[in-house]
Design a protein around this motif. Structure first.
Motif, PDB file in Angstrom:
ATOM      1  N   ASP A  67       0.804  -1.222   0.000  1.00  0.00           N
ATOM      2  CA  ASP A  67       0.000   0.000   0.000  1.00  0.00           C
ATOM      3  C   ASP A  67       0.836   1.270   0.000  1.00  0.00           C
ATOM      4  OD1 ASP A  67       1.015   0.072   2.562  1.00  0.00           O
ATOM      5  OD2 ASP A  67      -0.918  -0.075   3.583  1.00  0.00           O
ATOM      6  N   GLY A  68       2.156   1.129  -0.096  1.00  0.00           N
ATOM      7  CA  GLY A  68       3.030   2.280  -0.152  1.00  0.00           C
ATOM      8  C   GLY A  68       3.559   2.747   1.188  1.00  0.00           C
ATOM      9  N   SER A  69       3.146   2.111   2.273  1.00  0.00           N
ATOM     10  CA  SER A  69       3.614   2.494   3.606  1.00  0.00           C
ATOM     11  C   SER A  69       5.021   1.958   3.867  1.00  0.00           C
ATOM     12  CB  SER A  69       2.648   1.998   4.680  1.00  0.00           C
ATOM     13  OG  SER A  69       2.552   0.584   4.641  1.00  0.00           O
ATOM     14  N   LYS A  70       5.639   2.459   4.942  1.00  0.00           N
ATOM     15  CA  LYS A  70       7.010   2.082   5.265  1.00  0.00           C
ATOM     16  C   LYS A  70       7.092   0.663   5.832  1.00  0.00           C
ATOM     17  CE  LYS A  70       8.866   6.194   4.451  1.00  0.00           C
ATOM     18  NZ  LYS A  70       9.878   6.417   3.374  1.00  0.00           N
ATOM     19  N   ILE A  71       8.190  -0.024   5.528  1.00  0.00           N
ATOM     20  CA  ILE A  71       8.422  -1.335   6.113  1.00  0.00           C
ATOM     21  C   ILE A  71       8.957  -1.177   7.532  1.00  0.00           C
ATOM     22  CG2 ILE A  71       8.864  -2.429   3.876  1.00  0.00           C
ATOM     23  CD1 ILE A  71      11.878  -2.315   4.601  1.00  0.00           C
ATOM     24  N   ALA A  72       8.944  -2.269   8.298  1.00  0.00           N
ATOM     25  CA  ALA A  72       9.408  -2.233   9.686  1.00  0.00           C
ATOM     26  C   ALA A  72      10.888  -2.592   9.754  1.00  0.00           C
ATOM     27  CB  ALA A  72       8.597  -3.217  10.528  1.00  0.00           C
ATOM     28  N   ILE A  73      11.648  -1.745  10.433  1.00  0.00           N
ATOM     29  CA  ILE A  73      13.082  -1.986  10.614  1.00  0.00           C
ATOM     30  C   ILE A  73      13.423  -1.824  12.092  1.00  0.00           C
ATOM     31  CG2 ILE A  73      15.416  -1.149  10.151  1.00  0.00           C
ATOM     32  CD1 ILE A  73      14.608  -0.517   7.352  1.00  0.00           C
ATOM     33  N   GLN A  74      14.114  -2.810  12.644  1.00  0.00           N
ATOM     34  CA  GLN A  74      14.569  -2.742  14.031  1.00  0.00           C
ATOM     35  C   GLN A  74      16.086  -2.775  14.055  1.00  0.00           C
ATOM     36  OE1 GLN A  74      12.788  -5.612  16.728  1.00  0.00           O
ATOM     37  NE2 GLN A  74      14.437  -5.364  18.231  1.00  0.00           N
ATOM     38  N   MET A  75      16.679  -1.689  14.519  1.00  0.00           N
ATOM     39  CA  MET A  75      18.126  -1.636  14.676  1.00  0.00           C
ATOM     40  C   MET A  75      18.496  -2.276  16.008  1.00  0.00           C
ATOM     41  SD  MET A  75      18.968  -0.351  11.820  1.00  0.00           S
ATOM     42  CE  MET A  75      20.751  -0.189  12.077  1.00  0.00           C
ATOM     43  N   ILE A  76      19.472  -3.166  15.984  1.00  0.00           N
ATOM     44  CA  ILE A  76      19.852  -3.955  17.155  1.00  0.00           C
ATOM     45  C   ILE A  76      21.224  -3.511  17.654  1.00  0.00           C
ATOM     46  CG2 ILE A  76      20.388  -6.285  17.965  1.00  0.00           C
ATOM     47  CD1 ILE A  76      18.504  -7.336  15.798  1.00  0.00           C
ATOM     48  N   ASP A  77      21.320  -3.293  18.950  1.00  0.00           N
ATOM     49  CA  ASP A  77      22.582  -2.873  19.560  1.00  0.00           C
ATOM     50  C   ASP A  77      23.511  -4.078  19.677  1.00  0.00           C
ATOM     51  OD1 ASP A  77      24.598  -1.544  20.864  1.00  0.00           O
ATOM     52  OD2 ASP A  77      23.614  -1.586  22.833  1.00  0.00           O
ATOM     53  N   SER A  78      24.132  -4.425  18.553  1.00  0.00           N
ATOM     54  CA  SER A  78      24.985  -5.609  18.497  1.00  0.00           C
ATOM     55  C   SER A  78      26.114  -5.383  17.517  1.00  0.00           C
ATOM     56  CB  SER A  78      24.162  -6.830  18.063  1.00  0.00           C
ATOM     57  OG  SER A  78      24.992  -7.948  17.837  1.00  0.00           O
ATOM     58  N   LYS A  79      27.240  -6.039  17.774  1.00  0.00           N
ATOM     59  CA  LYS A  79      28.380  -6.010  16.865  1.00  0.00           C
ATOM     60  C   LYS A  79      28.478  -7.295  16.048  1.00  0.00           C
ATOM     61  CE  LYS A  79      31.166  -3.016  19.877  1.00  0.00           C
ATOM     62  NZ  LYS A  79      32.448  -2.889  20.627  1.00  0.00           N
ATOM     63  N   LEU A  80      27.545  -8.203  16.250  1.00  0.00           N
ATOM     64  CA  LEU A  80      27.579  -9.488  15.554  1.00  0.00           C
ATOM     65  C   LEU A  80      26.872  -9.405  14.209  1.00  0.00           C
ATOM     66  CD1 LEU A  80      26.770 -12.027  18.426  1.00  0.00           C
ATOM     67  CD2 LEU A  80      29.014 -11.320  17.574  1.00  0.00           C
ATOM     68  N   HIS A  81      27.424 -10.102  13.242  1.00  0.00           N
ATOM     69  CA  HIS A  81      26.716 -10.292  11.981  1.00  0.00           C
ATOM     70  C   HIS A  81      25.880 -11.561  12.114  1.00  0.00           C
ATOM     71  CE1 HIS A  81      25.765 -10.124   7.779  1.00  0.00           C
ATOM     72  NE2 HIS A  81      26.295 -11.307   7.553  1.00  0.00           N
TER      73      HIS A  81
END
Length: 314
Positions: A268-282
């Motif tokens: 519908d054109g709205s933004k996707i959900a993104i959660q930034m994680i406080d981590s140094k791991l890949h």
């Protein structure tokens, strides 16, 4: 993909390494995934890894149960999603297909000769098999390069409307953290391969040696996905996507999340959900086999797993 000093920063280093390396790695067949011993059980025990092979005639209840196609990253294997399967077995009612990317989990030569399209093919094979058997709640969980492969499938409309209910992207790689990946066309042919720093456990489930041919494929894939995101595209109808991205990641630059946020939209054109994680791991969803793991890492992994399971139940 855990690689130490895989790319070279200056011509002096290029010359030193060229002088000291041969074009073919020395592989320990008994202990390395690169060798001729098969460590990934999905290659000979498919029914324990793929839902399409495990259940011949799914019941109506099984067809409506969430199925997660869980896919690992470049140079890895199905091992990368073992912890999610184990956690889900105890905490959720879902089915999991752990897909082995094409060219992976086999010999160094098989890996060397594979293209990113080869890597991608088993994802669609399992997806189509599940659709054919009537599964109605198909989902995707991918780590690192698997995310880029899924984004390409969305862009090219191979995952059509109503194709997947939820898509989870763990540390998607669009922009590599090591910008000198762009030099692989120059230095790759001189060196032949690059060596990773693996633990003893990781040697069984991750290639220690990365053929320069596959790094070129990785670059081609990420360049394509980056351009697609710059043009912009939408998710299929009724598909929800969430990105989990470590803030400090030596493989996938955090800018990858920014490009996804700007270039990929819900239907519908709205933004996707993104959660930034406080981590140094890949790929924090995989902790087994690493040298050092903290309680914080384990708590973050649990939070991600719990969030995924909650969303799958909706």
């Amino acid at each position: 993909m855990k690689t130490k000093n895989i790319f070279l920063k200056c011509s002096a280093v290029f010359l030193l390494i060229v002088a000291s390396c041969s074009n073919e790695p020395e592989i320990d067949n008994a202990t390395m995934l690169d060798g001729d011993q098969i460590f990934d059980a999905s290659l000979y025990n498919l029914e324990n890894y793929l839902v399409s092979k495990a259940i011949d005639n799914p019941s109506t209840n099984q067809k409506n149960t969430p199925v997660v196609i869980a896919v690992h990253g470049y140079s890895a294997s199905t091992f990368e999603w073992d912890e999610f399967r184990n956690y889900s077995d105890l905490n959720a009612t879902i089915l999991i297909s752990q897909v082995l990317l094409g060219g992976h989990g086999r010999t160094y030569e098989s890996f060397k000769n594979s293209t990113w399209q080869d890597w991608q093919e088993p994802i669609m094979t399992e997806y189509n098999a599940l659709k054919t058997k009537g599964y109605t709640n198909i989902n995707f969980a991918g780590s690192s390069t698997a995310c880029a492969l899924m984004l390409d499938l969305i862009k090219t409309n191979k995952i059509a409307d109503n194709g997947m209910k939820h898509i989870f992207l763990i540390d998607p790689i669009v922009i590599p953290s090591d910008k000198s990946l762009t030099l692989i066309g120059l230095v790759g042919p001189m060196l032949g391969y690059f060596e990773s720093t693996n633990t003893t456990t990781e040697d069984k489930y991750y290639y220690r040696f990365k053929p320069q041919e596959t790094l070129k494929e990785l670059l081609n894939l990420t360049n394509k996905v980056r351009k697609d995101l710059q043009e912009g595209f939408n998710l299929p109808q009724n598909t929800q996507l969430k990105v989990y991205k470590s803030t400090k990641d030596d493989v996938a630059d955090a800018v990858s999340a920014v490009l996804l946020y700007k270039g990929l939209k819900n239907n519908d054109g709205s933004k996707i959900a993104i959660q930034m994680i406080d981590s140094k791991l890949h790929v924090v969803t995989r902790l087994d086999g690493r040298d050092t793991i903290t309680e914080k890492d384990r708590e973050i992994q649990k939070q991600v797993f719990d969030n995924m399971i909650l969303m799958l139940s909706q």
